[in-house]
Design a protein around this motif. Structure first.
Motif, PDB file in Angstrom:
ATOM      1  N   ILE A 157       0.822  -1.212   0.000  1.00 12.40           N
ATOM      2  CA  ILE A 157       0.000   0.000   0.000  1.00 12.40           C
ATOM      3  C   ILE A 157       0.857   1.264   0.000  1.00 12.40           C
ATOM      4  N   GLU A 158       2.083   1.137   0.504  1.00  8.43           N
ATOM      5  CA  GLU A 158       2.945   2.324   0.571  1.00  8.43           C
ATOM      6  C   GLU A 158       3.651   2.607  -0.747  1.00  8.43           C
ATOM      7  N   HIS A 159       3.558   1.678  -1.697  1.00  9.92           N
ATOM      8  CA  HIS A 159       4.339   1.829  -2.932  1.00  9.92           C
ATOM      9  C   HIS A 159       3.509   2.050  -4.184  1.00  9.92           C
ATOM     10  N   SER A 160       2.224   1.787  -4.116  1.00  9.30           N
ATOM     11  CA  SER A 160       1.394   2.075  -5.290  1.00  9.30           C
ATOM     12  C   SER A 160      -0.051   2.226  -4.841  1.00  9.30           C
ATOM     13  N   LYS A 161      -0.821   2.907  -5.660  1.00 11.87           N
ATOM     14  CA  LYS A 161      -2.218   3.169  -5.320  1.00 11.87           C
ATOM     15  C   LYS A 161      -3.040   1.934  -5.666  1.00 11.87           C
ATOM     16  N   PRO A 162      -3.764   1.394  -4.694  1.00 11.35           N
ATOM     17  CA  PRO A 162      -4.496   0.159  -4.970  1.00 11.35           C
ATOM     18  C   PRO A 162      -5.697   0.387  -5.883  1.00 11.35           C
ATOM     19  N   ALA A 163      -6.064  -0.667  -6.578  1.00 11.32           N
ATOM     20  CA  ALA A 163      -7.321  -0.700  -7.334  1.00 11.32           C
ATOM     21  C   ALA A 163      -7.712  -2.164  -7.432  1.00 11.32           C
ATOM     22  N   PRO A 164      -8.995  -2.454  -7.506  1.00  4.10           N
ATOM     23  CA  PRO A 164      -9.383  -3.851  -7.729  1.00  4.10           C
ATOM     24  C   PRO A 164      -9.065  -4.218  -9.175  1.00  4.10           C
ATOM     25  N   ARG A 165      -8.308  -5.287  -9.360  1.00  2.00           N
ATOM     26  CA  ARG A 165      -7.880  -5.640 -10.722  1.00  2.00           C
ATOM     27  C   ARG A 165      -8.212  -7.087 -11.090  1.00  2.00           C
ATOM     28  N   GLY A 166      -8.786  -7.832 -10.151  1.00  2.00           N
ATOM     29  CA  GLY A 166      -9.206  -9.192 -10.490  1.00  2.00           C
ATOM     30  C   GLY A 166     -10.525  -9.152 -11.248  1.00  2.00           C
ATOM     31  N   HIS A 167     -10.549  -9.769 -12.435  1.00  2.00           N
ATOM     32  CA  HIS A 167     -11.756  -9.798 -13.274  1.00  2.00           C
ATOM     33  C   HIS A 167     -12.170 -11.250 -13.472  1.00  2.00           C
ATOM     34  N   LYS A 168     -13.356 -11.593 -12.978  1.00  2.00           N
ATOM     35  CA  LYS A 168     -13.831 -12.973 -13.137  1.00  2.00           C
ATOM     36  C   LYS A 168     -14.876 -13.058 -14.245  1.00  2.00           C
ATOM     37  N   PRO A 169     -14.692 -13.944 -15.219  1.00  5.07           N
ATOM     38  CA  PRO A 169     -15.742 -14.166 -16.224  1.00  5.07           C
ATOM     39  C   PRO A 169     -17.049 -14.558 -15.530  1.00  5.07           C
ATOM     40  N   GLN A 170     -18.146 -14.124 -16.107  1.00  8.63           N
ATOM     41  CA  GLN A 170     -19.418 -14.223 -15.386  1.00  8.63           C
ATOM     42  C   GLN A 170     -19.845 -15.660 -15.092  1.00  8.63           C
ATOM     43  N   ILE A 171     -20.027 -15.934 -13.832  1.00 21.60           N
ATOM     44  CA  ILE A 171     -20.571 -17.203 -13.348  1.00 21.60           C
ATOM     45  C   ILE A 171     -20.775 -17.029 -11.851  1.00 21.60           C
ATOM     46  N   GLU A 172     -21.665 -17.814 -11.287  1.00 20.53           N
ATOM     47  CA  GLU A 172     -21.890 -17.768  -9.844  1.00 20.53           C
ATOM     48  C   GLU A 172     -20.728 -18.464  -9.139  1.00 20.53           C
ATOM     49  N   GLY A 173     -20.072 -17.763  -8.216  1.00 14.80           N
ATOM     50  CA  GLY A 173     -19.083 -18.414  -7.357  1.00 14.80           C
ATOM     51  C   GLY A 173     -17.733 -18.660  -8.009  1.00 14.80           C
ATOM     52  N   ASP A 174     -17.056 -19.670  -7.478  1.00 20.34           N
ATOM     53  CA  ASP A 174     -15.624 -19.868  -7.717  1.00 20.34           C
ATOM     54  C   ASP A 174     -15.317 -20.700  -8.961  1.00 20.34           C
ATOM     55  N   HIS A 175     -15.995 -20.467 -10.067  1.00 23.46           N
ATOM     56  CA  HIS A 175     -15.807 -21.342 -11.224  1.00 23.46           C
ATOM     57  C   HIS A 175     -15.581 -20.561 -12.504  1.00 23.46           C
ATOM     58  N   GLY A 176     -14.933 -19.413 -12.385  1.00 22.19           N
ATOM     59  CA  GLY A 176     -14.762 -18.535 -13.544  1.00 22.19           C
ATOM     60  C   GLY A 176     -13.932 -19.141 -14.660  1.00 22.19           C
ATOM     61  N   GLY A 177     -13.154 -20.163 -14.348  1.00 22.24           N
ATOM     62  CA  GLY A 177     -12.345 -20.793 -15.388  1.00 22.24           C
ATOM     63  C   GLY A 177     -13.185 -21.503 -16.433  1.00 22.24           C
ATOM     64  N   ILE A 178     -14.380 -21.926 -16.032  1.00 19.83           N
ATOM     65  CA  ILE A 178     -15.228 -22.677 -16.970  1.00 19.83           C
ATOM     66  C   ILE A 178     -15.731 -21.785 -18.105  1.00 19.83           C
ATOM     67  N   PRO A 179     -16.427 -20.678 -17.790  1.00 23.59           N
ATOM     68  CA  PRO A 179     -16.863 -19.837 -18.914  1.00 23.59           C
ATOM     69  C   PRO A 179     -15.692 -19.268 -19.705  1.00 23.59           C
ATOM     70  N   LEU A 180     -14.586 -18.980 -19.030  1.00 23.20           N
ATOM     71  CA  LEU A 180     -13.423 -18.449 -19.756  1.00 23.20           C
ATOM     72  C   LEU A 180     -12.970 -19.442 -20.821  1.00 23.20           C
ATOM     73  N   MET A 181     -12.743 -20.683 -20.415  1.00 20.20           N
ATOM     74  CA  MET A 181     -12.224 -21.661 -21.373  1.00 20.20           C
ATOM     75  C   MET A 181     -13.281 -22.059 -22.400  1.00 20.20           C
ATOM     76  N   GLU A 182     -14.549 -22.095 -21.994  1.00 20.51           N
ATOM     77  CA  GLU A 182     -15.600 -22.389 -22.988  1.00 20.51           C
ATOM     78  C   GLU A 182     -15.572 -21.375 -24.122  1.00 20.51           C
ATOM     79  N   LYS A 183     -15.456 -20.102 -23.750  1.00 17.24           N
ATOM     80  CA  LYS A 183     -15.459 -19.057 -24.780  1.00 17.24           C
ATOM     81  C   LYS A 183     -14.197 -19.132 -25.639  1.00 17.24           C
ATOM     82  N   LEU A 184     -13.051 -19.332 -24.995  1.00 14.53           N
ATOM     83  CA  LEU A 184     -11.798 -19.359 -25.762  1.00 14.53           C
ATOM     84  C   LEU A 184     -11.755 -20.570 -26.691  1.00 14.53           C
ATOM     85  N   ILE A 185     -12.191 -21.720 -26.192  1.00 18.21           N
ATOM     86  CA  ILE A 185     -12.177 -22.928 -27.033  1.00 18.21           C
ATOM     87  C   ILE A 185     -13.138 -22.770 -28.213  1.00 18.21           C
ATOM     88  N   ALA A 186     -14.317 -22.215 -27.930  1.00 18.15           N
ATOM     89  CA  ALA A 186     -15.287 -22.007 -29.018  1.00 18.15           C
ATOM     90  C   ALA A 186     -14.718 -21.060 -30.068  1.00 18.15           C
TER      91      ALA A 186
END
Lengths: 491, 491
Positions: A157-186
């Motif tokens: 925090i003392e070295h750079s200004k924070p910002a939220p930078r985590g972006h999860k592909p849309q899905i409920e809960g902890d499974h963002g890898g599924i829609p990400l890979m579905e879209k990329l594979i398609a």
């Protein structure tokens, strides 16, 4: 092909009389890096084959939370009301990458972050423009945006200004890898990429000058040779599932009990790359985490080791905590709460921590969990004395978590390695590459025809102490794209 | 030889029409490992050439304190009245080697320790049968024997029976490497070994199957090819003098300010070995030390970091202290003494520590060196309370050093990295080898004709936390001998 192929002995191009297939670019591994490489290579007009060892593409990315570290003012950040700055992102990622940062990669990754966001949108990835404001391992709802690393924690925090930078592909809960890979594979398939599953790459094919020209692969139990006219891209992941390699290269990670990845993360692509003349670097490093949040109330706790002393600001990213514990893996560790937080006792914490002891007083708890007399009492007194003033000059936890721990009774959760606590681990070491994905020898010369990205290479994530969720998939997709472009352009 | 030689491109044996020299065994590097290899190869009847990059042989061993870690009841141990046991030595060295221990090497090293002692005596090395009883970085007189590692410190003391195992060749003070290398070089030369100085090896010469058959070397500004009919032994040291390699492979060591070695410890032999198909392992590890003793009174001090807390039993080997500090290199560190130890203020400590502050009370010192209020006071109170009972249940320092620190005034020495404190560093990573010295590929196959030992390889010393003085030279001379035997036998 008389002999059994071995990664340390590339097959001689000149000796191969029959090709199983011929193409422009062969990509080894159909995860986030490989499919991103395939899309770009196909867009550049190359014929592309992806060889996937598993029975379906997706790799470890498909199994992951799917967070992608992006910033500098993405449309999602802006829609959620956040300002961000490429330079602040750069400063944070340089610090997060630690003493072995690859500045060229960090620079390019930050400068191109908005373009990478746009590219993901073009592939069909959706980010729901909603911000999740709490400390968590992922957004528990469909929200895209959250803070995923140490941005708000001391000393970052003392070295750079924070910002939220985590972006999860849309899905409920902890499974963002599924829609990400579905879209990329398609997307890849729509561009004509040929994804061959149950195909395990064994060794490179190189000519007498060492230029990589193809790959030996086992398909249906047969060793086959595939000619890659423009190049081979190695994107088959790290080596966390290979216990021999972990012991030899990253012994610290051997103490983890939850290898983070898929069963084919056995370092095959790293070994193929080394066999073809590439060099591996940063092999000792990796992600290590014990998820001490959620519940976020645990951030108001203190964590002590068997000396009864604190050792970290407890509001750090769970990977930074895990790394500090793996530095002294044989000590006992406890998370201490007071009665204000006893509602947590109703539900088991995500980290799998059991209750090690309870006490009507700090003295009683100290005795119960076998800490040296007076040590936990001292630690709590000091912590509470400063917390009452809203500060933590000892370890610099943020004021918002300094509620104090002065309402007995007390309880301790057991974070000791081997006592049931969850320690996830993943490797960061791999082939030395240029930002273009070109693989380098030990003398920093390019191995012609060979490219790599994702955890098969040493990319953006370099350091357990600074890692943030989203750096690995961000790196894999971004530098995977560059590797695919480079291979396609090699004619 | 049309092109400039590069370590990552072995020269093709079949293309070489003219040999500068022909011999049986070429040894790259004339330090402890190389000269030991040369003696054994010559004893086995081989013609031997040693190529030394410097203007004289000796390597880093000649510059070192010269301690050799041996045990199991050496004549010197017995003459000094000590019992030792091979199994106790084995247990200690396994623990000292850490999670990446090479058990086969540790086993052989211990089992053959008495024979290795005899061999050194045969080469003319003299050990004066006298024991130096204090904690020191080397014997300050001519005595051979001392305890050099963590044998007597917690937790090691709980796992094996300690014995003094450091053996220094006879000389006054910290220069045991000189008589050691003088004797070894004289022995090698008496056996007909040809030591060529100012000769820098550049790359291996290998045939089309990858078998190493010689070496390209620069002599008098010319690249020359030397044919090694039986094999090439790489013994040219580690890479602590190569700042790029340190940053890339062992970034933790970059924080040291005293690279321990000679100017040619640039990893050249490691890179030649990788270029020839060998694999490097354990590249991140290394020796790290700040010599907080002598004076031995400093062992009665406590060491705290900027949190005002202790973090280690202060009676550990200085390398274990250095490693703990390099784990958190950005913190401030202080060594705290009370007036009972003020005679130390008369002479500067070996570690180059300046006085950071003094105080008539613990509170005053705490304020003077800017520690959070109450933290140092708490730490001293706890330490003194237990010391009065002759125990240290928090960090387990041995009772003999628990004199207590309760006689104000107090003083603090500054151990902070960058404030003048001495931090020596040396690399432990190198080529993966069998105990025979045969170099292995990433798939654990032998690279025919190629051998390595000493810091050019990953040998006995694997781990900063457990290292003891004498392990590196012990390893280099012992496994150097085996590598020389193996190369000579390869016909």
């Amino acid at each position: 092909m008389n002999k059994k192929a071995s990664a340390d002995k590339p097959a001689a191009f000149e000796s191969i009389s029959q090709w199983y297939m011929e193409t422009d670019v062969v990509i080894v591994g159909g995860g986030g890096a490989g499919i991103s490489a395939a899309i770009e290579a196909a867009d550049a007009g190359a014929k592309v084959i992806v060889l996937e060892a598993a029975s379906d593409a997706g790799g470890s990315t498909a199994l992951a939370g799917g967070l992608i570290y992006m910033g500098g003012g993405t449309p999602t950040q802006i829609a959620c009301g956040f300002e961000d700055d490429t330079e602040e992102m750069f400063k944070h990622l340089m610090m997060a990458s630690g003493p072995n940062a690859d500045e060229d990669k960090v620079r390019l990754y930050c400068d191109e972050s908005l373009n990478h966001y746009d590219w993901l949108i073009e592939q069909g990835v959706v980010f729901k423009p909603e911000y999740y404001p709490h400390k968590h391992t992922n957004t528990p709802n469909e929200a895209a945006l959250m803070t995923t690393g140490n941005e708000e924690a001391w000393p970052f925090i003392e070295h750079s200004k924070p910002a939220p930078r985590g972006h999860k592909p849309q899905i409920e809960g902890d499974h963002g890898g599924i829609p990400l890979m579905e879209k990329l594979i398609a997307s890849a398939q729509s561009k004509g990429v040929n994804i061959i599953c149950d195909a395990r790459a064994l060794t490179a094919i190189a000519d007498h000058e060492g230029t990589v020209k193809g790959i030996v692969v086992r398909i249906d139990g047969q060793e086959q040779c595939i000619h890659a006219k423009r190049g081979v891209v190695l994107t088959s992941g790290g080596f966390i599932m290979n216990t021999d390699m972990v012991k030899e290269y990253a012994p610290r990670l051997a103490r983890g009990n939850y290898p983070n990845g898929n069963p084919n993360d056995t370092g095959g692509g790293i070994r193929i790359g080394i066999g073809a003349g590439g060099n591996a670097i940063n092999m000792h490093e990796g992600f290590t985490c014990t998820p001490h949040y959620p519940p976020r109330q645990f951030l108001e706790a203190i964590i002590v080791d068997e000396t009864g002393q604190r050792f970290i600001n407890e509001d750090v990213y769970h990977g930074r905590l895990g790394s500090a514990i793996l530095d002294r893996p044989d000590r006992r560790y406890y998370l201490i709460i007071d009665s204000r937080h006893f509602e947590i006792l109703e539900r088991p914490p995500k980290g799998g921590y059991s209750v090690a002891g309870v006490g009507d007083t700090a003295e009683e708890l100290e005795q119960e969990i076998n800490l040296p007399e007076g040590t936990l009492v001292n630690t709590l007194n000091t912590y509470n004395r400063f917390a009452a003033e809203g500060k933590d000059p000892v370890f610099h936890k943020a004021e918002k978590y300094l509620s104090g721990l002065d309402q007995p009774p007390y309880a301790a959760f057991d974070l000791t390695i081997g006592n049931g606590a969850f320690y996830a681990v993943m490797t960061f070491g791999g082939l030395d590459t240029l930002p273009t994905g070109e693989v380098l020898t030990v003398e920093k010369q390019v191995v012609k025809g060979l490219y790599s990205a994702g955890r098969n290479s040493a990319g953006l994530p370099r350091c357990a102490d600074g890692y943030a969720s989203g750096m690995s998939i961000g790196d894999a997709t971004f530098f995977g794209r560059l590797a695919g472009q480079s291979a396609a352009a090699n004619q």
